[in-house]
Design an enzyme around this catalytic site. Sequence first.
Site, PDB file in Angstrom:
ATOM      1  N   ARG B 225      47.229  41.354  31.965  1.00 16.44           N
ATOM      2  CA  ARG B 225      46.105  41.064  32.866  1.00 16.44           C
ATOM      3  C   ARG B 225      44.941  40.501  32.058  1.00 16.44           C
ATOM      4  O   ARG B 225      44.615  40.996  30.983  1.00 16.44           O
ATOM      5  CB  ARG B 225      45.706  42.279  33.693  1.00 16.44           C
ATOM      6  CG  ARG B 225      45.157  43.458  32.971  1.00 16.44           C
ATOM      7  CD  ARG B 225      44.579  44.481  33.955  1.00 16.44           C
ATOM      8  NE  ARG B 225      44.770  45.856  33.544  1.00 16.44           N
ATOM      9  CZ  ARG B 225      44.073  46.477  32.596  1.00 16.44           C
ATOM     10  NH1 ARG B 225      43.136  45.845  31.948  1.00 16.44           N
ATOM     11  NH2 ARG B 225      44.319  47.741  32.307  1.00 16.44           N
ATOM     12  N   HIS B 229      40.851  46.701  33.976  1.00 19.07           N
ATOM     13  CA  HIS B 229      41.598  47.470  34.976  1.00 19.07           C
ATOM     14  C   HIS B 229      40.967  47.301  36.356  1.00 19.07           C
ATOM     15  O   HIS B 229      41.649  47.124  37.340  1.00 19.07           O
ATOM     16  CB  HIS B 229      41.617  48.940  34.567  1.00 19.07           C
ATOM     17  CG  HIS B 229      42.037  49.858  35.667  1.00 19.07           C
ATOM     18  ND1 HIS B 229      43.324  49.886  36.139  1.00 19.07           N
ATOM     19  CD2 HIS B 229      41.334  50.742  36.425  1.00 19.07           C
ATOM     20  CE1 HIS B 229      43.401  50.765  37.135  1.00 19.07           C
ATOM     21  NE2 HIS B 229      42.209  51.295  37.325  1.00 19.07           N
ATOM     22  N   TYR B 237      39.332  47.611  25.082  1.00 19.27           N
ATOM     23  CA  TYR B 237      40.491  48.142  24.359  1.00 19.27           C
ATOM     24  C   TYR B 237      41.553  47.076  24.116  1.00 19.27           C
ATOM     25  O   TYR B 237      42.476  47.300  23.350  1.00 19.27           O
ATOM     26  CB  TYR B 237      41.095  49.315  25.158  1.00 19.27           C
ATOM     27  CG  TYR B 237      41.220  49.012  26.628  1.00 19.27           C
ATOM     28  CD1 TYR B 237      42.285  48.268  27.121  1.00 19.27           C
ATOM     29  CD2 TYR B 237      40.231  49.423  27.523  1.00 19.27           C
ATOM     30  CE1 TYR B 237      42.370  47.938  28.465  1.00 19.27           C
ATOM     31  CE2 TYR B 237      40.307  49.092  28.875  1.00 19.27           C
ATOM     32  CZ  TYR B 237      41.380  48.358  29.339  1.00 19.27           C
ATOM     33  OH  TYR B 237      41.454  48.019  30.652  1.00 19.27           O
TER      34      TYR B 237
END
Lengths: 324, 311
Positions: B225, B229, B237
Amino acid sequence: MRSLTYLEAIREGLLQEIKRDKKVFMLGEDIGHFGGPFKVTQGFLEEFGQKRIIDTPICESGFIGFAVGAALFGLRPVVEIQFFDFVACGFNQIVNYAAKCKYRWGANVPLVIRGPMGAGNRAGPFHSQSEEIWFGHTPGLKVVMPATPYDAKGLIKAAIRDNDPVIYFEHKNLYRRIRGEVPEEDYIVPIGKAKVVQEGKDITIVTYGAMLHKVLEVIKEKELADISCEVVDLRTIYPLDTETIINSVKKTSRLLTVHEDSKTFGPAGEITQRVCEYAFDYLSAPPVRATSIDTPIPQSPTLEDRYLPSNTDIKKAIRKILDY
Amino acid sequence: MYEIRLFEETLYEIYLKEPMPGAMHQCTGQEACAVGICENLNGDDYVTSTHRGHGHYLAKEGDLNKLMAEMYAKETGCCHGMGGSLHVADFSVGMLGATGIVGAGIPISAGAGLSIKLRKTKQVVVCFFGDGASNQGAFHEGINLASIWKLPVIFVCENNLYGVSTHITSVITVKNVADRASAYGIPGIVVDGNDVLAVYEVAQEAINRAREGKGPTLIECKTYRHRGHSRFDPAIYQPKEEKEEWFKNDPILHFKRYLVDKKIASEDEIKTIEKEVVAAMEEAVRFAKSSPDPAPDSAARYTYVQEDIIL
């Protein structure tokens, strides 16, 4: 005294307990480097390492059961549920295991399950629920929901030191919105003790969590200036502090219960019933409740605002009782 | 694929600039998985989705205007503003719904598969889920049920390497999620999830197998992606080198290059298609913004089949 946010107070309570007792450790999804979605545990991994701050796979049933096992054998796990709605995936391990080990086996389960709950963020049906009654109705569990930074710190410390499983709810809308005085030193707020937040003589308003702040805001409104409200913050849902509620109602003779959870079979029903059992003769009006409606939680702002008890709903309820 | 990409990027720009309710979990970079799989499906086939479901909805030919309106929580949205981004569904096109509970769609897809089997139609169910979901009990339970009863379900793991912030290698010990298929006695296939044609091919075989009554397949699409998120996650991260590597393998660039190199479409033809999508997207935003909010008292309308119970 220092002022901390609700979130900072929870963090401080957790940090102090992890430092105080080597048996305390935390586990949950993305609590390590990521610090959780609301950053409650930010920096914990760096300070305490991977043995004390454990990132788990996404498997609520697995890691809650894992925590029960660890608690049965000498550790004091603190489980974070990323959004409390997800706890449903781990329900069996809580209601059948954590809650019933003491009763079945005489075994202590010093476990804390904590995380963000609550509506108002336009987050829809799976990220907004009030889950207190799922657990308040399960004997063997203790259920707490602090509304202020002071209580948030004192109750997380009490929960971690308790030898029974404690479900600790944090309202996500309070995290950064609510500040208050919090002593740096060690203290606990006892589980099972409600607090009279404001004294009054005309009506008792029993509430908890984010709704405490709404109630305190509403009763300051001009239209209610002639009414003296006594506000009781439950702080603990179970065991319910019947004595504080009854003493207050004996004084005011009227009861309104306000909660964010939906109406039917919600905490207000139980509170009202206890008042009827123990202080019926003191009542000068039928008790009333102002709660969310009996639906899932919609995402649309207009619908969510309709779902939650509004300032107007609370004012109307107070008037209804007083005008009886 | 471009429609999905533009939808996600349009949303991104909107929520940076103006209020938009709720969280958004976007599938930017993962478009080839949804499209490669769903291009094989008929209108009456089913799809269950994840929390990252916009692409699945569009690939299953859900209505763009209704999807955009749902992002704005409008009455005209595909779920009338009840669910928002996390819950998009349109049963009329076989899109059985996104979900905010990781892995929850897996047993649901098996149940949909049973309904197909009992009705004796030739439909199939595609069950999308992420790498993180493969550690939920529901993954084991759902795939096992579909396997023992040979249900027409294709389990598609979109492995984008991260469950929120947690890298897949720290939460599973096998190399591939697809390796877990052996535990259920079904085929497990790994495919480049950023290569739409490769996804299309493996999906075709799995779907044919399911239609023939030979039971489920587990396909793992390796993908990435491009954003966090959710809208609140800057994805710090994701290491820079890893990001760069995956961004080079962008599924849309990759496929465009293929079309031009093979002389299937010219640059101009592609631009024309893109312009049409841009116009449709502008129209979708206009439609959504000009749509009414749900009426407050409609909050209780969908709780039960009867409408007179609440309050």
